[in-house]
Design an enzyme around this catalytic site. Structure first.
Site, PDB file in Angstrom:
ATOM      1  N   TYR A 178       9.783 -12.708 -12.687  1.00 49.95           N
ATOM      2  CA  TYR A 178       9.123 -13.116 -11.438  1.00 49.95           C
ATOM      3  C   TYR A 178       8.554 -14.533 -11.574  1.00 49.95           C
ATOM      4  O   TYR A 178       7.730 -14.807 -12.441  1.00 49.95           O
ATOM      5  CB  TYR A 178       8.021 -12.130 -11.036  1.00 49.95           C
ATOM      6  CG  TYR A 178       8.533 -10.756 -10.620  1.00 49.95           C
ATOM      7  CD1 TYR A 178       9.885 -10.527 -10.355  1.00 49.95           C
ATOM      8  CD2 TYR A 178       7.668  -9.684 -10.470  1.00 49.95           C
ATOM      9  CE1 TYR A 178      10.357  -9.275  -9.974  1.00 49.95           C
ATOM     10  CE2 TYR A 178       8.125  -8.427 -10.084  1.00 49.95           C
ATOM     11  CZ  TYR A 178       9.473  -8.225  -9.846  1.00 49.95           C
ATOM     12  OH  TYR A 178       9.931  -6.986  -9.473  1.00 49.95           O
ATOM     13  N   LEU A 212       8.457  -2.684   2.832  1.00 49.26           N
ATOM     14  CA  LEU A 212       8.434  -3.055   4.248  1.00 49.26           C
ATOM     15  C   LEU A 212       9.686  -3.831   4.660  1.00 49.26           C
ATOM     16  O   LEU A 212       9.785  -4.318   5.790  1.00 49.26           O
ATOM     17  CB  LEU A 212       7.187  -3.916   4.553  1.00 49.26           C
ATOM     18  CG  LEU A 212       5.824  -3.270   4.278  1.00 49.26           C
ATOM     19  CD1 LEU A 212       4.696  -4.276   4.510  1.00 49.26           C
ATOM     20  CD2 LEU A 212       5.613  -2.039   5.144  1.00 49.26           C
TER      21      LEU A 212
HETATM   22  N1  LIG Z   1      12.465  -3.158  -9.357  1.00 47.96           N
HETATM   23  C1  LIG Z   1      13.079  -4.037  -8.604  1.00 47.96           C
HETATM   24  O1  LIG Z   1      14.293  -4.277  -8.713  1.00 47.96           O
HETATM   25  C2  LIG Z   1      12.261  -4.771  -7.572  1.00 47.96           C
HETATM   26  C3  LIG Z   1      12.896  -5.604  -6.637  1.00 47.96           C
HETATM   27  C4  LIG Z   1      12.100  -6.255  -5.703  1.00 47.96           C
HETATM   28  C5  LIG Z   1      10.719  -6.081  -5.692  1.00 47.96           C
HETATM   29  N2  LIG Z   1      10.142  -5.292  -6.634  1.00 47.96           N
HETATM   30  C6  LIG Z   1       8.665  -5.065  -6.653  1.00 47.96           C
HETATM   31  O2  LIG Z   1       8.263  -4.638  -5.373  1.00 47.96           O
HETATM   32  C7  LIG Z   1       7.236  -5.488  -4.885  1.00 47.96           C
HETATM   33  C8  LIG Z   1       7.306  -5.531  -3.399  1.00 47.96           C
HETATM   34  O3  LIG Z   1       8.538  -6.149  -2.970  1.00 47.96           O
HETATM   35  P1  LIG Z   1       8.546  -7.109  -1.715  1.00 47.96           P
HETATM   36  O4  LIG Z   1       7.670  -8.258  -1.975  1.00 47.96           O
HETATM   37  O5  LIG Z   1       9.951  -7.380  -1.326  1.00 47.96           O
HETATM   38  O6  LIG Z   1       7.820  -6.109  -0.669  1.00 47.96           O
HETATM   39  P2  LIG Z   1       7.325  -6.133   0.785  1.00 47.96           P
HETATM   40  O7  LIG Z   1       5.890  -5.728   0.791  1.00 47.96           O
HETATM   41  O8  LIG Z   1       8.288  -5.297   1.571  1.00 47.96           O
HETATM   42  O9  LIG Z   1       7.446  -7.642   1.281  1.00 47.96           O
HETATM   43  C9  LIG Z   1       6.461  -8.606   1.014  1.00 47.96           C
HETATM   44  C10 LIG Z   1       6.713  -9.814   1.860  1.00 47.96           C
HETATM   45  O10 LIG Z   1       6.543  -9.444   3.223  1.00 47.96           O
HETATM   46  C11 LIG Z   1       5.543 -10.239   3.820  1.00 47.96           C
HETATM   47  N3  LIG Z   1       4.769  -9.399   4.730  1.00 47.96           N
HETATM   48  C12 LIG Z   1       4.067  -8.296   4.418  1.00 47.96           C
HETATM   49  N4  LIG Z   1       3.526  -7.762   5.519  1.00 47.96           N
HETATM   50  C13 LIG Z   1       3.909  -8.540   6.542  1.00 47.96           C
HETATM   51  C14 LIG Z   1       3.687  -8.481   7.942  1.00 47.96           C
HETATM   52  N5  LIG Z   1       2.919  -7.544   8.496  1.00 47.96           N
HETATM   53  N6  LIG Z   1       4.259  -9.424   8.716  1.00 47.96           N
HETATM   54  C15 LIG Z   1       5.020 -10.397   8.155  1.00 47.96           C
HETATM   55  N7  LIG Z   1       5.261 -10.511   6.833  1.00 47.96           N
HETATM   56  C16 LIG Z   1       4.714  -9.576   6.045  1.00 47.96           C
HETATM   57  C17 LIG Z   1       4.710 -10.774   2.697  1.00 47.96           C
HETATM   58  O11 LIG Z   1       4.127 -11.989   3.105  1.00 47.96           O
HETATM   59  P3  LIG Z   1       2.556 -12.290   2.857  1.00 47.96           P
HETATM   60  O12 LIG Z   1       2.415 -12.551   1.403  1.00 47.96           O
HETATM   61  O13 LIG Z   1       2.320 -13.471   3.704  1.00 47.96           O
HETATM   62  O14 LIG Z   1       1.800 -11.079   3.303  1.00 47.96           O
HETATM   63  C18 LIG Z   1       5.748 -10.942   1.600  1.00 47.96           C
HETATM   64  O15 LIG Z   1       6.439 -12.168   1.763  1.00 47.96           O
HETATM   65  C19 LIG Z   1       7.446  -6.806  -5.619  1.00 47.96           C
HETATM   66  O16 LIG Z   1       6.272  -7.580  -5.663  1.00 47.96           O
HETATM   67  C20 LIG Z   1       7.853  -6.322  -6.976  1.00 47.96           C
HETATM   68  O17 LIG Z   1       6.689  -5.975  -7.693  1.00 47.96           O
HETATM   69  C21 LIG Z   1      10.884  -4.627  -7.559  1.00 47.96           C
END
Ligand SMILES: NC(=O)c1ccc[n+]([C@@H]2O[C@H](COP(=O)([O-])OP(=O)(O)OC[C@H]3O[C@@H](n4cnc5c(N)ncnc54)[C@H](OP(=O)(O)O)[C@@H]3O)[C@@H](O)[C@H]2O)c1
Length: 308
Positions: A52, A220
């Site tokens: 990351y 999300l």
């Molecule tokens: N194991 C794997 O292969 C894998 C792969 C991907 C991710 N992950 C893990 O899963 C975690 C979550 O993944 P993700 O970051 O893709 O999850 P997510 O929570 O679905 O997406 C986060 C993104 O969405 C934005 N966001 C959240 N709420 C919002 C809203 N109401 N309106 C508009 N934008 C919004 C956030 O922006 P803001 O920061 O501005 O709120 C951020 O850019 C990662 O941090 C990581 O730890 C694991």
């Protein structure tokens, strides 16, 4: 907040997990406010990976821990290894790579142990004996307390379990109200429709059978990092249903979308990726109520899915 017991340590960790994949642009003072907000909302589980931000996400947490040593005892920290990013992404579950990766993770985090280590993405060239040796060394040295995997199907986990003696505590998998292939196949067993195509091979059920925590990543998002599904025209019905339930329960759409994930039985966690303290507060409300069975299915259908 609600909590689950995790792994051999029976760590009491929050069902909502703060994913730290996107923190690399944050300053340490901003991160401090973010982590303090998580902890004040009862979110004590933090997810990282060595890749990351090219290591920067872990290094930032390390800087924060140096500034605020009191935080380490309050934070349950998980990281992942097994992906090389030199030139292109490829996978490496060799003993040498796992051991070297953990040493670098601990150095960046400025801590002496990880609460949990996940193997990030399946490596077709994996030798389970080598993984077992690496895990034994990491366990006996106290560098890693619990172990798990990510994005693995039942056969891959079973292969690992032939040699690894530590229980696999978690499998981190993509799941959101707008991303459900692992559930679709379960509803459409032996059906001649695309939704019945076996993509995860019963991964969720395997996790429940073996007391493996399901950690839903990108909770999300729709597609593969296509963005959050809130406000996306393709998901108009889904958003309308979620908004209706948000009003009913007096929470935001974020809380309902996460409550939908957490309604899945067994030990389930939702890993969220926001960098905003106010969204952390919204997310924590997901544990204040439980969707009814009917509401859960209404959300599934509103996302454009069909049931037989
Ligand atoms: N194991 C794997 O292969 C894998 C792969 C991907 C991710 N992950 C893990 O899963 C975690 C979550 O993944 P993700 O970051 O893709 O999850 P997510 O929570 O679905 O997406 C986060 C993104 O969405 C934005 N966001 C959240 N709420 C919002 C809203 N109401 N309106 C508009 N934008 C919004 C956030 O922006 P803001 O920061 O501005 O709120 C951020 O850019 C990662 O941090 C990581 O730890 C694991």
């Amino acid at each position: 907040m609600r909590y689950i017991e995790f792994g051999t340590q029976k760590a009491k960790i929050s069902e909502v997990v703060a994913g730290l994949m996107r923190i690399n642009q944050m300053s340490v003072p901003e991160l401090e406010v973010f982590v303090d907000t998580c902890l004040s909302e009862g979110i004590n589980a933090f997810d990282l990976a060595d890749i990351y931000g090219g290591g920067k996400c872990e290094a930032l947490i390390g800087e924060l821990l140096l500034k605020r040593p009191d935080l380490r005892g309050k934070m349950w920290i998980q990281s992942k290894c097994g992906i090389h990013t030199d030139g292109f992404n490829y996978f490496d579950f060799s003993k040498e790579h796992i051991l070297a990766s953990v040493d670098k993770i601990l150095m960046r985090l400025q801590t002496d142990h990880l609460d949990s280590l996940l193997l990030h993405r399946p490596d077709a060239l994996m030798e389970p004996e080598e993984v077992a040796e690496a895990f034994d060394i990491l366990e006996s040295s106290g560098k890693v307390l619990d172990f798990g995997v990510s994005n693995e199907n039942p056969s891959q986990m079973a292969l690992l379990r032939t040699c690894v003696k530590q229980p696999l505590a978690a499998n981190q998998l993509q799941l959101s109200a707008a991303f459900t292939p692992a559930l679709d196949e379960g509803f459409n067993v032996n059906m001649e429709i695309d939704a019945g195509i076996v993509r995860s091979a019963g991964t969720f059920e395997y996790c429940r059978l073996h007391d493996i925590v399901i950690q839903a990543w990108s909770s999300l998002q729709y597609g593969y990092f296509q963005g959050v599904f809130f406000g996306v025209p393709k998901y108009e019905k889904l958003n309308a249903k979620i908004d209706e339930l948000a009003e009913k329960y007096g929470v935001t759409n974020t809380a309902v979308a996460l409550a939908w994930i957490l309604r899945y039985p067994g030990k389930t966690q939702a890993v969220i990726g926001t960098t905003k303290p106010e969204r952390i507060r919204e997310a924590a409300r997901a544990c204040d109520f439980t969707l009814t069975r009917k509401e859960w299915y209404e959300i599934y259908l509103a996302a454009g899915n069909r049931l037989p």
